[in-house]
Design an enzyme around this catalytic site. Structure first.
Site, PDB file in Angstrom:
ATOM      1  N   CYS A  54       1.344  -2.510  19.035  1.00  0.00           N
ATOM      2  CA  CYS A  54       2.737  -2.152  19.371  1.00  0.00           C
ATOM      3  C   CYS A  54       2.820  -1.230  20.588  1.00  0.00           C
ATOM      4  CB  CYS A  54       3.425  -1.511  18.183  1.00  0.00           C
ATOM      5  SG  CYS A  54       3.394  -2.547  16.711  1.00  0.00           S
TER       6      CYS A  54
ATOM      7  N   HIS B 267       9.537   2.193  20.891  1.00  0.00           N
ATOM      8  CA  HIS B 267       9.091   1.048  20.088  1.00  0.00           C
ATOM      9  C   HIS B 267       9.999   0.972  18.857  1.00  0.00           C
ATOM     10  CE1 HIS B 267       6.884  -1.749  17.775  1.00  0.00           C
ATOM     11  NE2 HIS B 267       6.358  -0.860  16.946  1.00  0.00           N
TER      12      HIS B 267
ATOM     13  N   ASN C 120      10.679  -5.369  13.916  1.00  0.00           N
ATOM     14  CA  ASN C 120       9.577  -4.860  14.733  1.00  0.00           C
ATOM     15  C   ASN C 120       8.881  -6.049  15.407  1.00  0.00           C
ATOM     16  OD1 ASN C 120       7.174  -3.851  15.709  1.00  0.00           O
ATOM     17  ND2 ASN C 120       6.697  -2.646  13.877  1.00  0.00           N
TER      18      ASN C 120
HETATM   19  O1  UT7 Z   1       4.792  -0.983  14.571  1.00  0.00           O
HETATM   20  C1  UT7 Z   1       3.731  -0.177  14.159  1.00  0.00           C
HETATM   21  C2  UT7 Z   1       4.229   1.028  13.564  1.00  0.00           C
HETATM   22  N1  UT7 Z   1       4.763   0.765  12.228  1.00  0.00           N
HETATM   23  C3  UT7 Z   1       5.542   1.678  11.700  1.00  0.00           C
HETATM   24  O2  UT7 Z   1       5.843   2.628  12.361  1.00  0.00           O
HETATM   25  C4  UT7 Z   1       5.979   1.530  10.273  1.00  0.00           C
HETATM   26  C5  UT7 Z   1       5.882   2.878   9.600  1.00  0.00           C
HETATM   27  N2  UT7 Z   1       6.205   2.924   8.187  1.00  0.00           N
HETATM   28  C6  UT7 Z   1       7.456   2.662   7.723  1.00  0.00           C
HETATM   29  O3  UT7 Z   1       8.322   2.305   8.470  1.00  0.00           O
HETATM   30  C7  UT7 Z   1       7.726   2.882   6.264  1.00  0.00           C
HETATM   31  O4  UT7 Z   1       6.639   3.545   5.669  1.00  0.00           O
HETATM   32  C8  UT7 Z   1       8.028   1.588   5.478  1.00  0.00           C
HETATM   33  C9  UT7 Z   1       9.386   1.054   5.885  1.00  0.00           C
HETATM   34  C10 UT7 Z   1       6.960   0.537   5.759  1.00  0.00           C
HETATM   35  C11 UT7 Z   1       8.064   1.846   3.976  1.00  0.00           C
HETATM   36  O5  UT7 Z   1       9.037   2.832   3.685  1.00  0.00           O
HETATM   37  P1  UT7 Z   1       8.668   4.074   2.751  1.00  0.00           P
HETATM   38  O6  UT7 Z   1       9.889   4.854   2.603  1.00  0.00           O
HETATM   39  O7  UT7 Z   1       7.460   4.736   3.349  1.00  0.00           O
HETATM   40  O8  UT7 Z   1       8.346   3.362   1.389  1.00  0.00           O
HETATM   41  P2  UT7 Z   1       6.976   3.330   0.540  1.00  0.00           P
HETATM   42  O9  UT7 Z   1       5.958   2.478   1.214  1.00  0.00           O
HETATM   43  O10 UT7 Z   1       6.600   4.743   0.177  1.00  0.00           O
HETATM   44  O11 UT7 Z   1       7.474   2.589  -0.771  1.00  0.00           O
HETATM   45  C12 UT7 Z   1       8.469   3.164  -1.654  1.00  0.00           C
HETATM   46  C13 UT7 Z   1       8.781   2.165  -2.743  1.00  0.00           C
HETATM   47  C14 UT7 Z   1       7.538   1.597  -3.429  1.00  0.00           C
HETATM   48  O12 UT7 Z   1       7.837   1.428  -4.781  1.00  0.00           O
HETATM   49  P3  UT7 Z   1       7.203   2.442  -5.858  1.00  0.00           P
HETATM   50  O13 UT7 Z   1       5.729   2.314  -5.706  1.00  0.00           O
HETATM   51  O14 UT7 Z   1       7.719   3.780  -5.466  1.00  0.00           O
HETATM   52  O15 UT7 Z   1       7.743   1.911  -7.155  1.00  0.00           O
HETATM   53  C15 UT7 Z   1       7.391   0.232  -2.802  1.00  0.00           C
HETATM   54  O16 UT7 Z   1       6.747  -0.693  -3.643  1.00  0.00           O
HETATM   55  O17 UT7 Z   1       9.476   1.041  -2.197  1.00  0.00           O
HETATM   56  C16 UT7 Z   1       8.845  -0.161  -2.605  1.00  0.00           C
HETATM   57  N3  UT7 Z   1       9.036  -1.160  -1.565  1.00  0.00           N
HETATM   58  C17 UT7 Z   1      10.084  -2.012  -1.530  1.00  0.00           C
HETATM   59  N4  UT7 Z   1      11.130  -2.165  -2.334  1.00  0.00           N
HETATM   60  C18 UT7 Z   1      12.026  -3.111  -2.011  1.00  0.00           C
HETATM   61  C19 UT7 Z   1       8.222  -1.413  -0.500  1.00  0.00           C
HETATM   62  N5  UT7 Z   1       8.737  -2.418   0.248  1.00  0.00           N
HETATM   63  C20 UT7 Z   1       9.878  -2.800  -0.385  1.00  0.00           C
HETATM   64  C21 UT7 Z   1      10.842  -3.770  -0.106  1.00  0.00           C
HETATM   65  N6  UT7 Z   1      11.906  -3.896  -0.925  1.00  0.00           N
HETATM   66  N7  UT7 Z   1      10.770  -4.596   0.968  1.00  0.00           N
END
Ligand code: UT7
Length: 319
Positions: free
Chosen positions: A113, A246, A276
């Site tokens: 990215c 980005h 993204n």
């Molecule tokens: O381009 C390269 C750079 N990439 C980035 O910069 C991405 C950076 N990271 C992020 O943008 C975020 O970390 C994400 C959007 C990927 C995830 O958001 P988050 O607030 O960090 O969520 P998390 O991974 O901590 O997940 C929280 C909960 C989990 O459930 P439990 O374990 O708490 O029950 C996940 O399983 O959300 C759940 N979850 C979803 N729920 C519904 C993860 N993906 C989804 C989804 N829909 N699509």
């Protein structure tokens, strides 16, 4: 001294749009979760027969047209991608053939990215040193091909597209300063580890991301490098007219803008409709803002990107 400046911009998004609601029909997710956690509402998906070089070709033609140049005026192609058409030859070579300019040097940059910032910084070096005159710099991706469409943690985040700029020599800057960084110790938090070996795919061919770890790393690294880039260029934060970040997560974009004391109305955000698009996201956002009249000639623009590697960078320019 010769500087480099952006002469023209172009971009391309595939026709097919996949909304959050469409994803929610297939996997356990919701529009509410995706919008609140990422800011993404929809993404474009390349047709089955469209490869990265096809997307790049359309964006490149549009950039050439906006620069008022012909393909034959280009003397170097640098293409940033994580999703090349094939292992080799480079997608830049395939694009060169499509543009009909045999003999022109062409190579790919792989910084995920951060690829477009790396590629534009490289073009700047070529032009300033006199090794090239008019450089076509492209970021193009079909990220949809790397996704496990049953993995809700990653498949909702990415989209396909391409953006391009033509960079040429100038008496006035132009590109003011660029700063690049990488840290391979963090390579495991964002990766697609597959390789081809012995006639088979060796390793998982899907994108893996430890989202929270990437989020934390990205906010700090982008804030630090943006600050250092401005300081080294001797430009104050309040002189920045536009931030073109980005487009990975609106919460990362907001946190970085806040750190730079930039209000969100100075930030180009195309993420909601595009997701993204990795190396394509910055040139897609830049072209969008130029064409809709937000970014004007003479304004100061700060670009910043980060992705797998980890690799990241920032580039300050006067448009
Ligand atoms: O381009 C390269 C750079 N990439 C980035 O910069 C991405 C950076 N990271 C992020 O943008 C975020 O970390 C994400 C959007 C990927 C995830 O958001 P988050 O607030 O960090 O969520 P998390 O991974 O901590 O997940 C929280 C909960 C989990 O459930 P439990 O374990 O708490 O029950 C996940 O399983 O959300 C759940 N979850 C979803 N729920 C519904 C993860 N993906 C989804 C989804 N829909 N699509």
């Amino acid at each position: 001294m010769t500087y480099s400046r952006i002469l023209g911009t172009g971009s391309y998004l595939p026709d097919t749009v996949m909304t959050n609601a469409m994803l929610a029909e297939r996997i356990e997710t919701s529009d509410e979760w995706i919008v609140s956690r990422t800011g993404i509402r929809a993404r474009h998906i390349a047709a089955e027969d469209q490869k990265t070089s096809d997307l790049a070709y359309i964006a490149a033609q549009r950039a050439l047209e906006s620069a008022g140049l012909q393909a034959s005026d280009i003397d170097l192609i640098i293409l940033a991608t994580t999703t090349p058409d094939m292992v080799f030859p480079s997608t830049a070579s395939i694009l060169q053939e499509k543009l009909g300019i045999p003999g022109v040097p062409a190579f790919d940059v792989q910084a995920v990215c951060a690829g477009f910032v790396y590629a534009l910084a490289t073009a700047n070096g070529y032009i300033k040193s006199g090794m090239a005159k008019n450089v076509l710099v492209v970021g193009a991706e079909v990220m949809s091909r790397l996704l496990d469409w049953d993995d809700r943690r990653t498949c909702v985040l990415f989209g396909d597209g391409a953006g391009a700029v033509v960079v040429g020599p100038s008496e006035e800057p132009g590109i003011l300063h660029a700063k690049l960084a990488a840290d391979g110790r963090y390579r495991d938090i964002l990766k697609t580890e597959a390789q081809i070996a012995g006639g088979e795919v060796d390793g998982t061919p899907f994108l893996y991301m430890d989202g929270p770890a990437v989020f934390k790393f990205a906010v700090k690294a982008l804030s630090d490098i943006a600050e250092k880039t401005l300081a080294e260029a001797g430009v104050q934060q309040d002189s920045v007219d536009w931030l073109v970040p980005h487009q990975a997560n609106v919460r990362i974009i907001e946190a970085t803008a806040k750190h730079l004391q930039l209000s969100m109305d100075k930030v180009i955000v195309t993420l909601p409709e595009q997701g993204n698009t990795s190396a394509a996201s910055i040139p897609l956002a830049f072209d969008h803002a130029v064409r809709n009249g937000q970014i004007q000639r003479g304004q100061t623009v700060l670009m910043e990107g980060i992705g797998g590697g980890f690799a990241w960078g920032a580039l300050l320019l006067r448009y």
